[in-house]
Scaffold this motif. Structure first.
Motif, PDB file in Angstrom:
ATOM      1  N   GLN A  57       0.830  -1.218   0.000  1.00 17.56           N
ATOM      2  CA  GLN A  57       0.000   0.000   0.000  1.00 17.56           C
ATOM      3  C   GLN A  57       0.858   1.258   0.000  1.00 17.56           C
ATOM      4  OE1 GLN A  57      -2.920   0.234   3.099  1.00 17.56           O
ATOM      5  NE2 GLN A  57      -3.449  -1.936   2.909  1.00 17.56           N
ATOM      6  N   ILE A  58       1.838   1.254   0.908  1.00 18.15           N
ATOM      7  CA  ILE A  58       2.729   2.409   1.023  1.00 18.15           C
ATOM      8  C   ILE A  58       3.380   2.721  -0.314  1.00 18.15           C
ATOM      9  CG2 ILE A  58       4.950   3.160   1.992  1.00 18.15           C
ATOM     10  CD1 ILE A  58       3.098   3.258   4.186  1.00 18.15           C
ATOM     11  N   TRP A  59       3.841   1.668  -0.986  1.00 15.65           N
ATOM     12  CA  TRP A  59       4.594   1.901  -2.222  1.00 15.65           C
ATOM     13  C   TRP A  59       3.702   2.285  -3.396  1.00 15.65           C
ATOM     14  CZ3 TRP A  59       9.665   2.752  -3.089  1.00 15.65           C
ATOM     15  CH2 TRP A  59      10.471   2.667  -1.944  1.00 15.65           C
ATOM     16  N   GLN A  60       2.455   1.873  -3.345  1.00 13.28           N
ATOM     17  CA  GLN A  60       1.522   2.428  -4.339  1.00 13.28           C
ATOM     18  C   GLN A  60       1.457   3.936  -4.172  1.00 13.28           C
ATOM     19  OE1 GLN A  60      -2.254   0.479  -4.002  1.00 13.28           O
ATOM     20  NE2 GLN A  60      -1.605  -1.313  -5.185  1.00 13.28           N
ATOM     21  N   GLY A  61       1.397   4.372  -2.934  1.00 16.41           N
ATOM     22  CA  GLY A  61       1.351   5.809  -2.652  1.00 16.41           C
ATOM     23  C   GLY A  61       2.615   6.521  -3.104  1.00 16.41           C
ATOM     24  N   ILE A  62       3.763   5.915  -2.825  1.00 15.79           N
ATOM     25  CA  ILE A  62       5.031   6.547  -3.212  1.00 15.79           C
ATOM     26  C   ILE A  62       5.136   6.664  -4.731  1.00 15.79           C
ATOM     27  CG2 ILE A  62       7.535   6.140  -3.302  1.00 15.79           C
ATOM     28  CD1 ILE A  62       7.349   5.079  -0.424  1.00 15.79           C
ATOM     29  N   ARG A  63       4.716   5.608  -5.437  1.00 16.96           N
ATOM     30  CA  ARG A  63       4.798   5.649  -6.910  1.00 16.96           C
ATOM     31  C   ARG A  63       3.881   6.729  -7.469  1.00 16.96           C
ATOM     32  NH1 ARG A  63       4.854  -0.739  -8.425  1.00 16.96           N
ATOM     33  NH2 ARG A  63       4.919   0.043 -10.561  1.00 16.96           N
ATOM     34  N   ALA A  64       2.736   6.932  -6.828  1.00 21.56           N
ATOM     35  CA  ALA A  64       1.831   7.993  -7.281  1.00 21.56           C
ATOM     36  C   ALA A  64       2.420   9.364  -6.951  1.00 21.56           C
ATOM     37  CB  ALA A  64       0.466   7.826  -6.623  1.00 21.56           C
ATOM     38  N   MET A  65       2.926   9.489  -5.740  1.00 24.77           N
ATOM     39  CA  MET A  65       3.439  10.774  -5.275  1.00 24.77           C
ATOM     40  C   MET A  65       4.625  11.240  -6.118  1.00 24.77           C
ATOM     41  SD  MET A  65       4.457  11.450  -1.344  1.00 24.77           S
ATOM     42  CE  MET A  65       6.214  11.232  -1.385  1.00 24.77           C
ATOM     43  N   ASP A  66       5.542  10.317  -6.425  1.00 26.53           N
ATOM     44  CA  ASP A  66       6.760  10.672  -7.164  1.00 26.53           C
ATOM     45  C   ASP A  66       6.663  10.224  -8.624  1.00 26.53           C
ATOM     46  OD1 ASP A  66       7.820  11.868  -4.954  1.00 26.53           O
ATOM     47  OD2 ASP A  66       9.047  10.151  -4.353  1.00 26.53           O
ATOM     48  N   ALA A  67       5.431  10.194  -9.159  1.00 22.82           N
ATOM     49  CA  ALA A  67       5.216   9.673 -10.517  1.00 22.82           C
ATOM     50  C   ALA A  67       6.060  10.415 -11.554  1.00 22.82           C
ATOM     51  CB  ALA A  67       3.733   9.739 -10.881  1.00 22.82           C
ATOM     52  N   ASP A  68       6.135  11.739 -11.458  1.00 22.42           N
ATOM     53  CA  ASP A  68       6.904  12.508 -12.436  1.00 22.42           C
ATOM     54  C   ASP A  68       8.380  12.116 -12.405  1.00 22.42           C
ATOM     55  OD1 ASP A  68       4.586  13.756 -13.049  1.00 22.42           O
ATOM     56  OD2 ASP A  68       5.070  15.657 -12.057  1.00 22.42           O
ATOM     57  N   PHE A  69       8.889  11.977 -11.193  1.00 25.37           N
ATOM     58  CA  PHE A  69      10.289  11.585 -11.020  1.00 25.37           C
ATOM     59  C   PHE A  69      10.546  10.222 -11.657  1.00 25.37           C
ATOM     60  CE2 PHE A  69      13.100   9.121  -8.069  1.00 25.37           C
ATOM     61  CZ  PHE A  69      14.297   9.756  -8.350  1.00 25.37           C
ATOM     62  N   TYR A  70       9.686   9.258 -11.359  1.00 20.53           N
ATOM     63  CA  TYR A  70       9.881   7.920 -11.903  1.00 20.53           C
ATOM     64  C   TYR A  70       9.728   7.919 -13.429  1.00 20.53           C
ATOM     65  CZ  TYR A  70       9.953   6.067  -7.141  1.00 20.53           C
ATOM     66  OH  TYR A  70      10.290   5.801  -5.847  1.00 20.53           O
ATOM     67  N   ALA A  71       8.772   8.720 -13.957  1.00 20.35           N
ATOM     68  CA  ALA A  71       8.591   8.803 -15.409  1.00 20.35           C
ATOM     69  C   ALA A  71       9.847   9.363 -16.070  1.00 20.35           C
ATOM     70  CB  ALA A  71       7.375   9.669 -15.731  1.00 20.35           C
ATOM     71  N   SER A  72      10.449  10.377 -15.440  1.00 14.96           N
ATOM     72  CA  SER A  72      11.668  10.959 -16.007  1.00 14.96           C
ATOM     73  C   SER A  72      12.783   9.924 -16.079  1.00 14.96           C
ATOM     74  CB  SER A  72      12.150  12.141 -15.156  1.00 14.96           C
ATOM     75  OG  SER A  72      11.152  13.117 -15.074  1.00 14.96           O
ATOM     76  N   LEU A  73      12.887   9.089 -15.066  1.00 16.45           N
ATOM     77  CA  LEU A  73      13.910   8.040 -15.087  1.00 16.45           C
ATOM     78  C   LEU A  73      13.618   7.043 -16.209  1.00 16.45           C
ATOM     79  CD1 LEU A  73      14.614   7.273 -11.312  1.00 16.45           C
ATOM     80  CD2 LEU A  73      16.321   7.910 -13.035  1.00 16.45           C
ATOM     81  N   GLU A  74      12.374   6.655 -16.305  1.00 13.47           N
ATOM     82  CA  GLU A  74      12.033   5.684 -17.362  1.00 13.47           C
ATOM     83  C   GLU A  74      12.226   6.291 -18.750  1.00 13.47           C
ATOM     84  OE1 GLU A  74       9.097   2.442 -15.368  1.00 13.47           O
ATOM     85  OE2 GLU A  74       8.125   4.360 -15.849  1.00 13.47           O
ATOM     86  N   ASN A  75      11.985   7.588 -18.866  1.00 14.55           N
ATOM     87  CA  ASN A  75      12.178   8.262 -20.158  1.00 14.55           C
ATOM     88  C   ASN A  75      13.598   8.133 -20.683  1.00 14.55           C
ATOM     89  OD1 ASN A  75       9.610   9.084 -20.517  1.00 14.55           O
ATOM     90  ND2 ASN A  75       9.910  11.151 -19.713  1.00 14.55           N
TER      91      ASN A  75
END
Lengths: 583, 583
Positions: A401-419
């Motif tokens: 649950q916690i990590w679902q929240g973290i992925r949503a919260m830092d979605a832009d950051f994670y998208a930039s890495l995947e980009n």
């Protein structure tokens, strides 16, 4: 009588246990209830699942451990809260969560042995010495240090004088158990000092306190490595620990007849042996560099170092450096090289969990380990027990649950890495970093800035490729491409604790004990069966007299208490029932 | 409106002050009211007596310090309790005692400067360094240490690296004030290590904590001297203090034009000078041995040592030793000599206050500084403020009562001492040890066993006699008797802090400043007029830029906060009104 709160539940439990009423006990649990016991019922670290297994354990052990009435300070109506109790050995505490009238989880943890308490608080030493002893403290201390391991045998030998060994040494000292700590480095703290230059702890100060001597309130949030080394050096002297530095353990063997280890040591080329009933491996997981045998490594014209030998980024200005790996060390080393003007390429061979340091602090730690928590009166001890009160099954569900929240919260950051092609994961089942850590202690980076360098290209990235071979001017990657490099750093990790057993004791003993760390989660690197606790850590192993201690500073602090109690109860020769003892 | 409790009193005070209503203010005090202010109203340490003088001070300072509304957490009906407030500079706290609706005593103490708070708790450093700084913590720290006093001038030079200098250094570090500590010993802590072998602190651990880093809970009650030395050495490094050891201050002079001290130093025979705006004498009162010029001393055939040179009792077996003096050092040295088989005679030249260590702990310290106090949640900080909340006039009256009780409680013990001729006193006015300490810092022994040796004759006693002369085989006492001795130890005390000023700066400056320590109680050694505070300690002196710091560990801890705030407010160049500034 219907149970409506924790007070009702503890009364019902105590009554049922007092009456040895199996069905009344079983009615207080469900098939998914989890009882985590640390020494209080089992003299072991176990998590037992389901009403039947729980009642089996309790009724099997009760004739010997005599668990007394369980009290709670919880308010009327509360469905969870702290408990305290006594048993035949000492005093304990714990935490219970209910779902209606039945138990979801219960932690029971023995805290002290009656008649063998730690010499702290009102039981501390007076300091003035005995009237009939002409020696002062310095002379007594010098004599004690000179005699231990020579005229006076230690009861415990600890291999490794990092935070784990020192924390355990301090606990044993407070319990009056003679203990000798062996460390191969010239000075206490050199484990930390010798690591890469830019390293600071990734966990914040509130999470990192050692036993008895918390960091001062002006200590930085993230401790720099040399300052950590110095702290350990001070700690050892303040705690009056006996640490033999520049001393390497070359092998150890157990004599089952007289129940003694013979530990072979080497210092300044001189070999000698010491005997003791108990041996603790506190060697950490940064002991053996894991150096892959890359084809062609010998042909490379530049410098090829494992991360543990890499001296830091100075002198690499303008050079092309390939860093193999994508976990903490790889990221930190890349960032430091970039700061020093090198042209750096990270070779990411498999996916990595990334968490921003700020997110980690705010989401994962703030409630229990932060200045706010301190200001609200949450002690380190209660924070540790609350963490321990959550069994691994509960943790897995909660962390997802916690990590679902973290992925949503830092979605832009994670998208930039995947980009930019960075391959992310959040553990196979999405349960995040804490579970990765407890499964394999690898596969993540706590971002203190390198991720931004990857996003903006200051660290070049090759992901999804392995190293096919090393050539004289660089590397050939698994996709056949050539990567030119003046230097290569292998941030390829370290061998595991069980490897030490095979090397120092014997492959047979290593095989008998099996894996250390991991809890049988069933993911890659941590195969089942489900164990419910970290394997072989801080608890009896299949090898009598052999113990494992380690982990981060928080684990070293928390579990050293319970490992010390297990050694103390043996030192005091108390009759000792053990539930689920490995054979 | 009738004032019936502290809440009512603080409201009335705040209203009267807000209205600048002199008569309403005066009505809140009596002719014997005492206001002790530490920086909050006066930017000085002062105790002002009587309604008129109190109102004078408050109204004179109010236009500049803007003391805000005073709040109290005291329960309705309470006649005493804690207060908090803000002023133009920062936040403060204090304690008020009422008698009916008027104030008996009030303490106001500034605790922090707004915008210049200590870097602790949530204001602590992050530790990870700046992204644009390639240096790691170790390199930054090494550079900082190398530059201070060379490229970068300190703002404060502290002479003396004992507990006083180090505590102040730690406070200044937390406030960001560049500070250099000078100490003549080879290693930090050598002040303690070099003292007589059997020495342990006479105050218990709960009273002795240093700022920011309390002793661990397994620390002994009475710290042995070498362990104390080691602690100070660790403390200096943990706090990252800049201490120049093996460095002696040979002289210092103040240039009033550019408001700078030139401090002349010597290290390894090399002379050099450093400049700084502020100079703190933290040399303690065990600096200059006080060696009486006994006639015939040069003819003595045995060893003649001052207590500071006495090596300890070893090697004195069977020897006849005369110890001149009857305070702490004399008693400790006698007991140690007896334990080593010497034949010891104590020469008591004047009466001494004796208190059993257990009585001191149970009667004088237990309420505020003990394990019980800790377990009841009394912090060191609140204990210190409660002690500070009692002005010296109140202390004198209170201590007289306490000491009547002690004399009754330990009557048998005191009678036994008098039976063997020991001359007792309890201060001229019966106010006991705490007042003796604050008047002359001498004249007492905290009994850890030597008194029993005197009672049972293991330490021979010659009391009420002085030393007429020393002869080749012993001493001639003032009654004409001869005392044979193979060795003589002069436990004759140490010179005072003001002596350092005459020696290091000039006799003129020493004369201008006058006496340090003592509060003008009017007894021998502490002549009037009544000052209400310890003279020149931790407060502005008649010499700009010159400060005195010292005392036991508790005073070093408590007053270092306020001396550091005074230095910080000057470092920050804030406009500074001072009440009662000496000229």
């Amino acid at each position: 009588m219907t149970i409506t709160d924790l007070k009702g539940w503890t009364s019902a439990f105590s009554a049922a246990l007092g009456a040895t009423d199996r069905s009344a006990l079983a009615a207080l649990f469900t098939p998914t209830s989890l009882w985590r016991d640390i020494l209080a019922v089992s003299w072991n670290l176990v998590t037992v699942e389901g009403a039947d297994a729980i009642v089996d354990m309790v009724l099997e052990m009760q004739p010997q451990v005599h668990l007394g009435e369980i009290s709670t300070s919880a308010a009327p109506g509360a469905l969870e809260g702290w408990i305290t109790f006594e048993n035949a050995f000492g005093r304990g505490t714990g935490y219970v969560r209910l779902d209606g009238g039945v138990c979801l989880t219960i932690l029971t943890a023995l805290q002290s042995l009656t008649g063998h308490e730690e010499a702290i608080g009102r039981l501390r030493a007076i300091g003035t010495g005995r009237a009939d002893d002409k020696r002062n403290w310095l002379e007594r201390r010098q004599q004690e240090a000179a005699e231990l391991g020579r005229e006076i045998p230690p009861y415990v030998i600890i291999i490794g004088g990092g935070q784990g060994g020192l924390a355990l040494g301090a606990r044993l000292k407070a319990l009056g158990v003679p203990c000798l700590i062996i460390d191969r480095h010239p000075k206490v703290g050199d484990q930390w000092r010798s690591r890469y230059k830019s390293l600071t702890l990734h966990d914040p100060v509130w999470y990192d306190h050692m036993p008895y001597l918390p960091f001062p309130e002006n200590w930085p949030v993230y401790t720099p490595k040399d300052k950590m080394g110095d702290w350990l050096e001070h700690y050892a002297r303040i705690m009056e620990l006996d640490v033999w530095t520049s001393t390497e353990c070359t092998s150890a063997s157990y004599d089952a007849t007289d129940r003694q280890w013979t530990v072979n040591l080497m210092r300044d080329g001189e070999k000698f042996a010491i005997r003791a009933p108990h041996l603790v491996m506190a060697v950490g997981n940064a002991g053996f560099p894991n150096i892959p045998a890359f084809e062609g490594a010998e042909t490379f014209r530049g410098t090829l170092n494992h991360s543990s030998q890499h001296p830091g980024g100075e002198g690499y200005e303008g050079k092309r450096v390939a860093v193999i790996g994508s976990n903490n060390s790889a990221h930190d080393i890349c960032a430091d090289l970039v700061a020093n003007g090198a042209h750096v390429t990270m070779i990411q061979r498999s996916s990595t969990l990334i968490v921003r340091q700020k997110t980690m602090q705010n989401v994962l730690l703030a409630a229990l380990y932060s200045q706010e928590a301190v200001d609200q009166g949450i002690t380190t001890e209660s924070a540790d027990l609350l963490v321990a009160s959550m069994p691994l099954r509960t943790q897995e569900a909660y962390q997802k649950q916690i990590w679902q929240g973290i992925r949503a919260m830092d979605a832009d950051f994670y998208a930039s890495l995947e980009n930019v092609g960075f391959q992310l994961d959040f553990a196979e089942d999405g349960s995040g970093m804490a579970m990765k850590y407890q499964r394999t202690a690898s596969g993540y980076y706590i971002d203190v800035g390198a991720s931004d360098m990857i996003i903006n290209g200051r660290i070049a990235l090759r992901s999804g490729v392995g190293v096919k071979q090393i050539v004289e001017d660089g590397l050939i990657l698994s996709d056949g491409s050539h990567l030119a490099a003046d230097a290569i750093v292998m941030a390829t990790g370290f061998g595991s604790m069980d490897e030490w057993v095979a090397r120092l004791i014997s492959p047979e003993v290593a095989a008998r004990i099996g894996k250390c760390w991991g809890y049988g989660s069933g993911v890659v690197g941590d195969p089942g069966p489900w164990e419910g606790e970290l394997r072989n850590m801080w608890k009896p192993t299949a090898q009598p007299g052999l113990w494992f201690h380690g982990g981060n500073l928080a684990q070293s602090r928390f579990y050293s208490r319970y490992l010390a109690l297990q050694l103390k109860v043996r030192h005091a020769k108390l009759p000792l029932p053990i539930y689920g003892e490995p054979r």
